[in-house]
Design an enzyme around this catalytic site. Structure first.
Site, PDB file in Angstrom:
ATOM      1  N   GLU A  63     -38.394  -4.257  77.962  1.00 54.60           N
ATOM      2  CA  GLU A  63     -38.253  -3.366  79.135  1.00 54.60           C
ATOM      3  C   GLU A  63     -37.679  -1.996  78.784  1.00 54.60           C
ATOM      4  O   GLU A  63     -37.376  -1.199  79.670  1.00 54.60           O
ATOM      5  CB  GLU A  63     -37.404  -4.000  80.264  1.00 54.60           C
ATOM      6  CG  GLU A  63     -38.035  -5.209  80.911  1.00 54.60           C
ATOM      7  CD  GLU A  63     -37.677  -6.499  80.210  1.00 54.60           C
ATOM      8  OE1 GLU A  63     -36.571  -6.607  79.666  1.00 54.60           O
ATOM      9  OE2 GLU A  63     -38.519  -7.414  80.178  1.00 54.60           O
ATOM     10  N   GLU A  99     -45.099  -2.784  82.822  1.00 52.88           N
ATOM     11  CA  GLU A  99     -45.749  -4.072  82.579  1.00 52.88           C
ATOM     12  C   GLU A  99     -46.963  -4.248  83.489  1.00 52.88           C
ATOM     13  O   GLU A  99     -47.058  -5.193  84.272  1.00 52.88           O
ATOM     14  CB  GLU A  99     -44.710  -5.181  82.717  1.00 52.88           C
ATOM     15  CG  GLU A  99     -43.588  -4.971  81.699  1.00 52.88           C
ATOM     16  CD  GLU A  99     -42.481  -6.011  81.732  1.00 52.88           C
ATOM     17  OE1 GLU A  99     -42.562  -6.937  82.560  1.00 52.88           O
ATOM     18  OE2 GLU A  99     -41.543  -5.892  80.941  1.00 52.88           O
ATOM     19  N   GLU A 143     -46.064 -13.150  78.714  1.00 55.28           N
ATOM     20  CA  GLU A 143     -45.375 -13.841  79.808  1.00 55.28           C
ATOM     21  C   GLU A 143     -46.114 -13.712  81.140  1.00 55.28           C
ATOM     22  O   GLU A 143     -46.020 -14.591  81.986  1.00 55.28           O
ATOM     23  CB  GLU A 143     -43.938 -13.323  79.940  1.00 55.28           C
ATOM     24  CG  GLU A 143     -43.851 -11.849  80.277  1.00 55.28           C
ATOM     25  CD  GLU A 143     -42.415 -11.300  80.157  1.00 55.28           C
ATOM     26  OE1 GLU A 143     -41.595 -11.933  79.487  1.00 55.28           O
ATOM     27  OE2 GLU A 143     -42.147 -10.237  80.740  1.00 55.28           O
ATOM     28  N   HIS A 184     -30.038 -13.407  71.758  1.00 54.71           N
ATOM     29  CA  HIS A 184     -30.658 -12.857  72.960  1.00 54.71           C
ATOM     30  C   HIS A 184     -29.605 -12.222  73.852  1.00 54.71           C
ATOM     31  O   HIS A 184     -28.579 -12.849  74.151  1.00 54.71           O
ATOM     32  CB  HIS A 184     -31.400 -13.947  73.752  1.00 54.71           C
ATOM     33  CG  HIS A 184     -32.085 -13.397  74.971  1.00 54.71           C
ATOM     34  ND1 HIS A 184     -31.863 -13.861  76.241  1.00 54.71           N
ATOM     35  CD2 HIS A 184     -32.976 -12.389  75.101  1.00 54.71           C
ATOM     36  CE1 HIS A 184     -32.590 -13.175  77.103  1.00 54.71           C
ATOM     37  NE2 HIS A 184     -33.271 -12.264  76.435  1.00 54.71           N
ATOM     38  N   HIS A 185     -29.826 -10.982  74.232  1.00 52.41           N
ATOM     39  CA  HIS A 185     -28.955 -10.265  75.168  1.00 52.41           C
ATOM     40  C   HIS A 185     -29.781  -9.781  76.343  1.00 52.41           C
ATOM     41  O   HIS A 185     -30.462  -8.764  76.234  1.00 52.41           O
ATOM     42  CB  HIS A 185     -28.337  -9.015  74.505  1.00 52.41           C
ATOM     43  CG  HIS A 185     -27.379  -9.303  73.400  1.00 52.41           C
ATOM     44  ND1 HIS A 185     -26.999  -8.351  72.481  1.00 52.41           N
ATOM     45  CD2 HIS A 185     -26.705 -10.448  73.071  1.00 52.41           C
ATOM     46  CE1 HIS A 185     -26.128  -8.889  71.632  1.00 52.41           C
ATOM     47  NE2 HIS A 185     -25.950 -10.158  71.962  1.00 52.41           N
ATOM     48  N   GLU A 186     -29.750 -10.499  77.441  1.00 53.56           N
ATOM     49  CA  GLU A 186     -30.336  -9.953  78.678  1.00 53.56           C
ATOM     50  C   GLU A 186     -29.239  -9.102  79.321  1.00 53.56           C
ATOM     51  O   GLU A 186     -28.226  -9.625  79.766  1.00 53.56           O
ATOM     52  CB  GLU A 186     -30.788 -11.082  79.608  1.00 53.56           C
ATOM     53  CG  GLU A 186     -31.250 -10.616  80.979  1.00 53.56           C
ATOM     54  CD  GLU A 186     -32.312  -9.519  80.923  1.00 53.56           C
ATOM     55  OE1 GLU A 186     -33.407  -9.781  80.437  1.00 53.56           O
ATOM     56  OE2 GLU A 186     -32.007  -8.380  81.361  1.00 53.56           O
TER      57      GLU A 186
HETATM   58  C1  NOJ Z   1     -38.012 -10.363  80.407  1.00 55.62           C
HETATM   59  C2  NOJ Z   1     -38.444 -10.506  78.998  1.00 55.62           C
HETATM   60  O1  NOJ Z   1     -39.659  -9.845  78.757  1.00 55.62           O
HETATM   61  C3  NOJ Z   1     -38.546 -11.974  78.678  1.00 55.62           C
HETATM   62  O2  NOJ Z   1     -39.062 -12.159  77.388  1.00 55.62           O
HETATM   63  C4  NOJ Z   1     -37.192 -12.606  78.843  1.00 55.62           C
HETATM   64  O3  NOJ Z   1     -37.310 -13.976  78.618  1.00 55.62           O
HETATM   65  C5  NOJ Z   1     -36.656 -12.374  80.245  1.00 55.62           C
HETATM   66  N1  NOJ Z   1     -36.713 -11.005  80.563  1.00 55.62           N
HETATM   67  C6  NOJ Z   1     -35.225 -12.865  80.400  1.00 55.62           C
HETATM   68  O4  NOJ Z   1     -34.367 -12.080  79.626  1.00 55.62           O
HETATM   69 CA    CA Z   2     -40.727  -8.096  80.226  1.00 58.63          CA
END
Ligand code: NOJ
Ligand code: CA
Length: 703
Positions: free
Chosen positions: A485, A172, A509, A414-416
């Site tokens: 990522e 990034e 972002e 959404h899956h972080e």
């Molecule tokens: C990084 C991602 O690029 C972003 O879009 C997301 O909101 C955050 N991580 C949290 O998961």
């Molecule tokens: Ca990111």
């Protein structure tokens, strides 16, 4: 997916042992490749475009652990030639059909000292070259560990390069445009994630790498079909202009664990005499395998809004409470905790997004921060984090989905993962089942933080396998994947078209995290986008971020008109309208463009482009007659001029032009735009002024 084979002509000629160079010409003779062994028995290739040298003699080889390297001591066993020509139909993309036409040369090498065989397979197109190393089934080679790959690209001079550092943690970065000779110095002045520095410190660049020669050739080096292998970066020898591959390591510092029969991904170089042809090239997709799925009817482009930008700018939060730190999820009863009051993903607030989507022709709503665990996830390298199933008490998942369905709107999951990979894999099937139960068509996943298992890297072989496994498992549930990522794409969306997006570069972002130079969106098409679409998340109408969060003084480096253009210049089947609803409600006439813009294309024509300066493209929607034109420019501004000769002859069209106002400027006056209409035909010469950091978007429809 339909695959129309027009012509497959396999004209195989086998030649036996020869000491002279073996030559391959591209179908129209635009490019020529020579391959031979040097005196040490090292394979060497060179590439020409007409009279111009593209690559000087460049050696090829692979180093392995505990054995003789595949770098020298070879003899040429056989050389096999063939020709291939087909037209295929992508499930979605920039064009409805793609021609895949190349001449191939497979050079089978034998290493007498080890009695081992390696094949170099070259595919030469008129717009570029792909090649890979293959290790056939053989008695003297079964399991082996690659300690590095030494593929050279010996350039002809100090070319201009558009690059980001060859890191193993993040992609990034701001994209640099410098001479090759400046890269090492610039990288030395940057700081990198210290966790990885004991194994790895970037000395080179990522691909896709865009190069421009002083003679006006545009070269783009990348890889295609990165499967079960580590991501390739390029080390820069800035004295001799030689780029040499290095691979991302595993936790032990090795690169790839292999078992013959196997092969590397394709190494590729696009060669063109103008920048538009680089963007129009289908080399990366063509080097990938055909679609792996019989039924693709469930894969559809999606336009979405979401509970997202408000967290990114710091107006609301992913988390629910302040009371937790150091959570072990099993022990937490969230209903007993006091909410901090800034949680974004509440049922009531999500319903506002659903209402907005329903009213504005937006397919879906993404919600981040809906599931428990956000209080304690970041930067701790935790093994047990999210379970991807338990909603926060103020997010009624039944009600949200019932409401969305009643309004004809879909929800995006959404899956972080927080880069805790076993934790994700432990829960993924239950998580996908939950999505099926409610009818979520797509998931945005993310890999923020150091990879756990400790020591693995985001772009190593182990993670490369994980990302693809998630995509192929998702296909079993008819789920589309947009992974942030994850390793930058290499055209795998041809084979696995439910991979509808990746981030894998510096997205919107970062405007809220410190900013991104105004030329970024003129560089991304030549770098990150060469491998596949990006979930860039355009459409920010309020550039002054402090209006949403007084503590965040950042601003978006773009005019509003350019934000519209990005839906066309950065083609993707997944496009977010990323801003807050309240900002769209202030500019309903500009938002009309986002409502209308298509996501999937019959045809794309790059009209003018220069990396770091401007990109202008016209695209015709699939299944309709409308054309959309987008232009994104750097901080110096630009006047775009091109004929509309792509329109049907003798037909009158209405062009609706969303442009920068004459006094617009990305810093001083970004929201100054005009919307005008005029009649145009295929004979119209179109001209439009773009403000510094600006651009324009046009809808052209038949009258
Ligand atoms: C990084 C991602 O690029 C972003 O879009 C997301 O909101 C955050 N991580 C949290 O998961
Ligand atoms: Ca990111």
């Amino acid at each position: 997916m339909k695959l129309h084979k027009l012509l497959v002509l396999m004209a195989a000629t086998v030649m036996s042992l020869s000491l002279s160079a073996h030559t391959l010409r591209s179908p129209q003779g635009v490019l020529q490749l020579n391959v031979e062994l040097n005196q040490k028995g090292t394979p060497v290739y060179e590439l020409y475009r007409g009279e111009q040298t593209v690559l000087r003699p460049s050696s090829l080889g692979i180093e392995i652990k505990g054995g003789k390297h595949f770098t020298e001591g070879f003899e040429i066993d056989t050389v096999t030639y063939s020709t291939f020509d087909e037209e295929w139909t992508p499930v979605w993309g920039e064009q409805a059909t793609i021609r895949n036409h190349y001449n191939e040369m497979a050079v089978q090498l034998f290493q007498p000292a080890t009695k081992r065989t390696m094949v170099l397979r070259f595919r030469l197109y008129d717009d570029g070259l792909g090649f890979r190393y293959e290790f056939p089934y053989q008695s003297k080679l079964s399991y082996f560990i690659i300690t590095d790959e030494k593929t050279q690209f010996a350039l002809t001079g100090d070319h201009t390069a558009c690059w980001v550092p060859g890191d193993s943690y993040t992609q990034e970065y701001v994209i640099n445009k410098t001479r090759l000779s400046e890269i090492r110095g610039k990288i030395a002045s940057m700081s990198f994630n210290p966790t990885y520095n004991y194994l790895f410190s970037p000395t080179g660049v990522m691909t896709a790498l865009q190069l421009i020669t002083d003679e006006g050739l545009y070269l783009n080096i990348h890889e295609a079909a990165l499967v079960d292998y580590a991501c390739m970066h390029l080390d820069v020898d800035d004295k001799n202009w030689v780029l040499t591959s290095y691979l991302t390591s595993n936790a032990r510092g090795e690169k790839c664990h292999m078992q013959a029969p196997c092969h590397t991904p394709w190494r590729s170089i696009i060669v063109a005499d103008n920048a538009c042809d680089v963007l129009a090239s289908n080399l990366t997709l063509n080097l990938n395998e055909p679609c792996a799925y019989d039924d693709t009817s469930w894969i559809r482009p999606i336009k979405y809004v979401g509970v997202w930008w408000e967290m990114i700018v710091g107006k609301s939060a992913w988390s629910y409470t302040r009371e937790l730190n150091n959570i072990h999820l099993d022990n937490v009863d969230y209903t007993k905790l006091k909410p901090h009051g800034r949680h974004g993903a509440t049922t009531a607030h999500v319903k506002e997004y659903i209402d907005f989507a329903a009213a504005h022709n937006i397919d879906a709503v993404l919600v981040e921060g809906w599931n428990v665990g956000w209080e304690d996830w970041f930067g701790k390298e935790k093994e047990y984090v999210f379970d991807f199933q338990t909603p926060y008490p103020d997010f009624d998942i039944d009600e949200v989905n019932r409401y969305a369905k009643s309004k004809g709107v879909q929800m995006i999951m959404h899956h972080e993962t927080s880069a805790s990979i076993r934790n994700y894999e432990r829960h993924i099937h239950k998580a996908y089942e939950l999505m099926n139960r409610y009818g979520y068509p797509a998931v945005k996943s993310g890999y923020v933080g150091n990879i756990r298992p400790v020591g693995e890297h985001h772009y190593g072989q182990w993670m490369v396998n994980h990302y693809l496994w998630c995509v192929t498992e998702a296909a079993k549930y008819k789920i589309m994947v947009n992974a942030h990522e994850a390793v930058r794409p290499t055209g795998l969306c041809r084979t696995y078209p439910n991979l509808i997006g990746n981030e894998s570069a510096r997205g919107m972002e970062y405007e809220a995290f410190g900013g991104t130079p105004a030329d970024h969106t003129t560089l991304l098409p030549f770098t990150r986008l060469m491998g596949g679409p990006m979930d860039f998340t355009p459409g920010i109408f309020e550039m002054d971020i402090s209006k949403a969060n007084p503590n965040n003084k950042n601003r978006v480096h773009s005019t509003l008109a350019r934000q519209l253009a990005l839906y066309v210049t950065m083609s993707s089947p997944l496009q977010m309208a990323a801003d807050l609803i309240e900002n769209y409600e202030r500019f309903p006439d500009a938002f009309r463009f986002i409502e209308q813009v298509a996501l999937d294309w019959q045809q794309s024509i790059y009209l003018e482009a220069e990396p770091g300066d401007y990109v202008t493209v016209a695209r015709k929607e699939k299944g309709g007659e409308r054309w959309f034109v987008g232009c994104s420019v750097d901080e110096r501004g630009h006047t775009a001029e091109f004929p509309l000769s792509f329109l049907d002859k003798g037909v009158k069209y209405k062009a609706t032009i969303y442009a920068d106002a004459p006094d617009a400027h990305f810093l001083e006056n970004p929201q100054a735009y005009t919307i005008t209409s005029r009649t145009v035909t295929s004979r119209t010469k179109f001209s439009q002024l773009c403000a510094p950091g600006g651009g324009f978007a046009v809808i052209i429809e038949k009258l």
